[in-house]
Enzyme design. Sequence first.
Site, PDB file in Angstrom:
ATOM      1  N   CYS A 118      12.328   2.535  -4.906  1.00 30.99           N
ATOM      2  CA  CYS A 118      11.534   3.378  -5.808  1.00 30.99           C
ATOM      3  C   CYS A 118      12.381   4.603  -6.142  1.00 30.99           C
ATOM      4  O   CYS A 118      13.616   4.525  -6.121  1.00 30.99           O
ATOM      5  CB  CYS A 118      10.182   3.734  -5.195  1.00 30.99           C
ATOM      6  SG  CYS A 118      10.254   4.806  -3.746  1.00 30.99           S
ATOM      7  N   ARG A 159       6.045   4.704  -2.528  1.00 28.32           N
ATOM      8  CA  ARG A 159       5.877   3.296  -2.860  1.00 28.32           C
ATOM      9  C   ARG A 159       6.754   2.361  -2.031  1.00 28.32           C
ATOM     10  O   ARG A 159       6.263   1.396  -1.439  1.00 28.32           O
ATOM     11  CB  ARG A 159       6.150   3.085  -4.365  1.00 28.32           C
ATOM     12  CG  ARG A 159       5.053   3.624  -5.255  1.00 28.32           C
ATOM     13  CD  ARG A 159       5.449   3.588  -6.730  1.00 28.32           C
ATOM     14  NE  ARG A 159       6.493   4.577  -7.037  1.00 28.32           N
ATOM     15  CZ  ARG A 159       6.978   4.781  -8.258  1.00 28.32           C
ATOM     16  NH1 ARG A 159       6.552   4.044  -9.275  1.00 28.32           N
ATOM     17  NH2 ARG A 159       7.898   5.710  -8.459  1.00 28.32           N
ATOM     18  N   ASP A 175       2.917   5.312  -9.653  1.00 28.39           N
ATOM     19  CA  ASP A 175       3.429   6.289  -8.696  1.00 28.39           C
ATOM     20  C   ASP A 175       2.291   7.216  -8.270  1.00 28.39           C
ATOM     21  O   ASP A 175       1.740   7.953  -9.085  1.00 28.39           O
ATOM     22  CB  ASP A 175       4.549   7.095  -9.349  1.00 28.39           C
ATOM     23  CG  ASP A 175       5.286   7.976  -8.353  1.00 28.39           C
ATOM     24  OD1 ASP A 175       4.860   8.041  -7.182  1.00 28.39           O
ATOM     25  OD2 ASP A 175       6.296   8.592  -8.752  1.00 28.39           O
TER      26      ASP A 175
END
Length: 372
Positions: free
Chosen positions: A221, A227, A338
């Site tokens: 990420c 994440r 996100d």
Amino acid sequence: MDQIDLQSVEDRRDAIVDVVARISQGEIALLPLEGGPVLAASSQNAHAIESLSRMTANESPLALAVKNVHEAEDYLPDLAGSARRLMSRCWPGPIEFECPLERSEGLLACLPRLVQHALCDEGVIRLLSPRKDFFQEVRRLLSGPLVLTSRLADDTLALSTEQLRERYPACRFVVRDGSVRFSEGNTVVRITPQGWSIVRQGAISSANLQRMSGTVFLFVCTGNTCRSPMAEGLFRRMLARQLNCADEDLPDRGVLVLSAGLSAGDGSQASPESVQLLLDHGIDISDHISQQLTEDLLERADYVLTMTRGHREVILSGRPDLADKIALLSPSGRDISDPIGGGMRDYENCKQEIESALESLLRRVDLSQATD
């Protein structure tokens, strides 16, 4: 017999250039690599290799010393997948590979015929890539690979000049650069159509080789705090359940799960929300430490899964050759949202997106490298 002490010379680079020039001109050198002392000569010089072969005929086989796995493939295009995997993860380092050679192809076929004959012993060629700094410096300046003997006797570097001259009469100079790092010597691995086996146990143990030969999943990420750590923790649990083992036992079963960030600051913990959300589901990522995505990580990984299309594009802009193993995590082609800066509801939604994508990933990946 001349001696070049790289730890006492005024200009190290000049000394390295001198070593390269002498080897290029056909001289044989005694070098102190991390796995022990070896004799070395240029693979481009048939006369030097002939002398090296005569001098060590009953002591050790010869090996081709390359910069990395990519150069190994240049010389051996049919390199087995198991060899490429281990080379990319173990090199540079104290490990030597015995690879089957059915026919001379690639750059190997461009070496002098006598050199090919000296290197190819009963259908096998030995490859290695030492970690020692001065070796890497020499290889950057040398036009082709070195040919090395295997580890010589432990007392070799302690011998006097006269003793060295008597034992290795064709050797013209000795390079000194500190002590041997691995007293156990190189681990020697034989590559076969079925996989690999250890011929000689050395600095790298069988257990470590087993871990390094397994399948590596890498989740990517931006900052490696939300994440990708959640994906790492969740997928590790899914794999452990499928392989019927504890999360921490996955490396011993031939599977490694990692994560990284394109703009990560090394050493940050996972976000408190990510930690708490996964802890509520029995998964502890409180010891996660963020790391920047590196070339080494990309080389080691078998699967690189990005959270967004943008992440994938950024990686491919620098490494288009890795397109086959870099994919968007979501099978539908959607970006994983996100949650950074949001509340627990945003994190829960993100987790659900990741879980759904991971379930699809688990159905389509090849876990044949995992052990029973």
